[in-house]
Design an enzyme around this catalytic site. Sequence first.
Site, PDB file in Angstrom:
ATOM      1  N   ASN A  91      11.442 -26.673  10.989  1.00 38.02           N
ATOM      2  CA  ASN A  91      12.592 -25.874  11.385  1.00 38.02           C
ATOM      3  C   ASN A  91      12.227 -24.420  11.081  1.00 38.02           C
ATOM      4  O   ASN A  91      12.184 -24.007   9.913  1.00 38.02           O
ATOM      5  CB  ASN A  91      13.857 -26.289  10.623  1.00 38.02           C
ATOM      6  N   GLU A 127      15.483 -25.360  15.699  1.00 39.04           N
ATOM      7  CA  GLU A 127      16.187 -24.084  15.526  1.00 39.04           C
ATOM      8  C   GLU A 127      15.332 -22.923  16.027  1.00 39.04           C
ATOM      9  O   GLU A 127      15.107 -21.942  15.322  1.00 39.04           O
ATOM     10  CB  GLU A 127      16.625 -23.886  14.069  1.00 39.04           C
ATOM     11  N   TYR A 186      16.989 -31.814  16.255  1.00 33.57           N
ATOM     12  CA  TYR A 186      17.689 -30.932  15.324  1.00 33.57           C
ATOM     13  C   TYR A 186      19.120 -31.443  15.233  1.00 33.57           C
ATOM     14  O   TYR A 186      19.959 -31.193  16.099  1.00 33.57           O
ATOM     15  CB  TYR A 186      17.640 -29.479  15.823  1.00 33.57           C
ATOM     16  N   ASP A 226      14.606 -31.733  11.713  1.00 29.58           N
ATOM     17  CA  ASP A 226      15.592 -31.364  10.691  1.00 29.58           C
ATOM     18  C   ASP A 226      16.788 -32.276  10.910  1.00 29.58           C
ATOM     19  O   ASP A 226      17.587 -32.067  11.823  1.00 29.58           O
ATOM     20  CB  ASP A 226      15.967 -29.894  10.851  1.00 29.58           C
ATOM     21  N   ASN A 267      19.189 -32.824   8.715  1.00 27.79           N
ATOM     22  CA  ASN A 267      20.378 -32.270   8.050  1.00 27.79           C
ATOM     23  C   ASN A 267      21.071 -33.263   7.128  1.00 27.79           C
ATOM     24  O   ASN A 267      22.308 -33.297   7.051  1.00 27.79           O
ATOM     25  CB  ASN A 267      21.363 -31.726   9.102  1.00 27.79           C
TER      26      ASN A 267
END
Length: 251
Positions: A7, A35, A105, A144, A146
């Site tokens: 990221n 991102e 993402y 990513d 999260n």
Amino acid sequence: MKLVTWNVNGIRACVKKGFIDFFQQIDADIFCLQETKLQEGQIKLELEGYHQFWNYAERKGYSGTAVFTKEKPLAVTYGVGEDFEELEGRAITLEFENFFLLNVYTPNSKRDLSRLSYRVGWEKQLKQYILSLEAIKPVIYCGDLNVAHQEIDLKNPKPNIGNSGFTTEERNEMTSLLELGFVDSFRHLYPERTDVYTWWSYMAKVRERNIGWRIDYFIVSNQLKDNITDVNIHCDVMGSDHCPVQLDIQI
């Protein structure tokens, strides 16, 4: 094969902070970005020997993913299924002869959890999408995501229980996917390794003190788990609030 996910929190900014040097040094077969934060035509990367695939968000300066690969894929698709329009540029799938590569993402549920229900719905759709790929050939799913899956995956788990990225709902979605026949490649090799993270807040001295979260992953189909030779988290590589993660796997 050597695969990398990172990221970059804005590829244009990251390029000014040494991205190209790291990219050339690591010499990955496949390099995935999350991102990217740009629109088509806002950057031109000269990456000799690589095919480039970009998924841009409609909103300017937001989200976005990209994959750079030495081997030309058989096919490339964008998004995770018809139920979620690909307006935020969050997913790219590359099909190769022996596996699918899915770069993602994952939506952030936000500090006030106002997007948690959207995120959980998105993940359920993603799970079905991954299973549809896996029915054809093995999957390498990265990016990513999260979420810190277990308490070992962040420095201060207790005060963060229920916070964005460490809610029961988000962690359960990860658990559910793994139970369907996938492994977290890093934990597969290093089940008890502590203090290894992939993201740190920009707050003063947080990264220096290694107060971080491991939220960037390579998740692979069970049938590939014995092919994993190493997973390297490049904590010393700067240029973003995340660091690159490298998967070495025999395919």
